[in-house]
Enzyme design. Structure first.
Site, PDB file in Angstrom:
ATOM      1  N   GLU A   1     -10.811  27.576 -15.237  1.00 16.94           N
ATOM      2  CA  GLU A   1     -10.217  28.502 -15.971  1.00 16.94           C
ATOM      3  C   GLU A   1      -9.787  29.817 -15.753  1.00 16.94           C
ATOM      4  OE1 GLU A   1      -8.579  31.100 -19.421  1.00 16.94           O
ATOM      5  OE2 GLU A   1     -10.414  31.259 -18.149  1.00 16.94           O
ATOM      6  N   GLU A   2     -10.767  30.434 -15.005  1.00 18.94           N
ATOM      7  CA  GLU A   2     -10.561  31.950 -14.609  1.00 18.94           C
ATOM      8  C   GLU A   2      -9.359  31.941 -13.672  1.00 18.94           C
ATOM      9  OE1 GLU A   2     -11.341  34.101 -16.390  1.00 18.94           O
ATOM     10  OE2 GLU A   2     -13.098  33.920 -17.263  1.00 18.94           O
TER      11      GLU A   2
ATOM     12  N   ASP B   1     -11.838  29.726 -26.552  1.00 20.02           N
ATOM     13  CA  ASP B   1     -12.161  30.895 -25.371  1.00 20.02           C
ATOM     14  C   ASP B   1     -12.236  32.101 -26.168  1.00 20.02           C
ATOM     15  OD1 ASP B   1     -12.374  32.186 -22.943  1.00 20.02           O
ATOM     16  OD2 ASP B   1     -10.716  30.900 -22.139  1.00 20.02           O
TER      17      ASP B   1
ATOM     18  N   ASP C   1     -17.570  35.142 -22.138  1.00 23.96           N
ATOM     19  CA  ASP C   1     -16.356  34.496 -21.723  1.00 23.96           C
ATOM     20  C   ASP C   1     -16.579  33.463 -20.541  1.00 23.96           C
ATOM     21  OD1 ASP C   1     -13.951  33.550 -20.822  1.00 23.96           O
ATOM     22  OD2 ASP C   1     -13.196  35.358 -19.991  1.00 23.96           O
TER      23      ASP C   1
END
Ligand SMILES: [Zn+2]
Length: 349
Positions: A221-222, A242, A187
């Site tokens: 993104e995280e 994703d 990821d």
């Protein structure tokens, strides 16, 4: 027509996961991606946040498409240097301390020096501590043991380590003869590798895309806001690539492409979801429709930030996400196949 070589995608993925890139410190991996695209003679530009945008012109230049995947990963930052010379951490991204217990890590100082260590429970030694098993895995009990002769705050400072230094986790990437890829940060580096391979293929086969297509390699993104900017006003469809979330009751697996119908942000665009599903059926691509309960993507972040777009989310199935992740070559292959057809398909207008 030939699909991208999955073994090549997996080698690229191995390279990507081996470059530390916790959210907030992604310059090195972005530079790697930038150079990769430069070699393909694809022009890129960086946004101020540090993400990268590559654009492939298409037949229709009035309606654009955007695909995104993120290179930032979970990580940590030095919060405190303890009197013992060990380091207290603050976590970057959504995960629990138990998923990094025993993990090797790297500390990068602001001047670029790198040190290694191990993330441990303070009470790890069973010969000394009685409650080793029961003590809570949290910020107070877990610390970094540096591989340096340090016994005090001053010893650690003398190395150049300070509060605010980034800490990345050893990905421990391995591939097995049975086709699995075990690694941290699948990821979302699996998707980045797939998108880069797709760009390479489009260039190599001289494919004329029906619409100008942007590839946004996002780097935040995280922490919730990677791909919510730099979306051209012409962008109609916006697809986040994703990870697919696996667990009890989930239909996503490590072998197919997962098409997300809904996550914590709500349903994804119905027509786009149906279009993606039809593309999978028409091209005999293994897929699963699924709901991800505790999940948000760069596509939902883009919607939330006010962009009027048709948004979707697909990805490879990742087991034990945000921890000891694993997927299979088959899932990467099916995701790549769906994307190959998607970028050449008609848009929902
Ligand atoms: Zn992700």
């Amino acid at each position: 027509m030939a699909y991208a070589n999955t073994d090549e995608t997996v080698s690229l993925l191995k390279e990507l996961v081996s470059i530390p890139s916790p959210s907030g410190n992604t310059n090195e991996v972005i530079t790697y991606v930038e150079n990769y695209l430069k070699e393909l003679q694809v022009e890129t530009k960086r946004n101020r946040k540090g993400g990268l945008i590559a654009t492939l012109p298409g037949k229709d230049q009035k309606n654009h498409r955007m695909l995104t995947a993120h290179v930032d990963t979970l990580g940590a930052i030095v919060k405190e240097i303890k009197p013992s010379g060990r380091l207290k951490l603050d976590l970057i991204g959504g995960f629990k301390y138990n998923s990094i217990e025993g993990e090797y890590c790297e500390i990068e100082t602001s001047s670029g020096k790198k040190f290694t260590g191990t993330i441990l429970m303070h009470q790890t030694s069973v010969h000394v501590y009685k409650d080793a098993g029961k003590a809570e895995r949290n910020q107070d009990n877990m610390e970094v043991r540096l591989d340096e002769k340090v016994h005090s705050v001053d010893d650690v400072r003398a190395l150049g380590i300070a509060v605010g230094d980034f800490v990345s986790f050893d990905p421990r990437v391995q591939t097995t003869p049975s086709g699995y890829i075990k690694s941290r940060h699948l990821d979302d580096k699996a998707s980045v590798a797939i998108l880069l391979q797709l760009i390479k293929q489009v260039k190599a086969e001289n494919i004329e895309l029906p619409y100008t297509t942007h590839f946004l390699i996002s780097n935040n993104e995280e922490i919730g806001y990677g791909g919510n900017s730099n979306i051209t006003p012409e962008t109609v469809e916006y697809l986040a690539v994703d990870m697919g979330a696996m667990g009890d009751g989930q239909s996503t697996d490590e072998y197919t492409v997962s098409i997300c119908v809904k996550d914590a942000s709500g349903p994804y665009h119905y027509e786009l979801r149906k279009r993606l599903t039809q593309l999978a059926i028409d091209n005999e691509i293994g897929y699963k429709l699924d709901i991800y309960p505790y999940y948000g993507s760069d596509a939902s972040a883009a919607i939330r930030s006010g962009h009027d777009i048709i948004h979707g989310l697909i990805g490879s199935g990742i087991d034990s996400s945000h921890a000891f992740e694993r997927t299979h070559k088959d899932s990467i292959e099916n995701t790549a196949k769906l994307l190959y057809h998607y970028v050449q398909s008609e848009m929902i207008l």
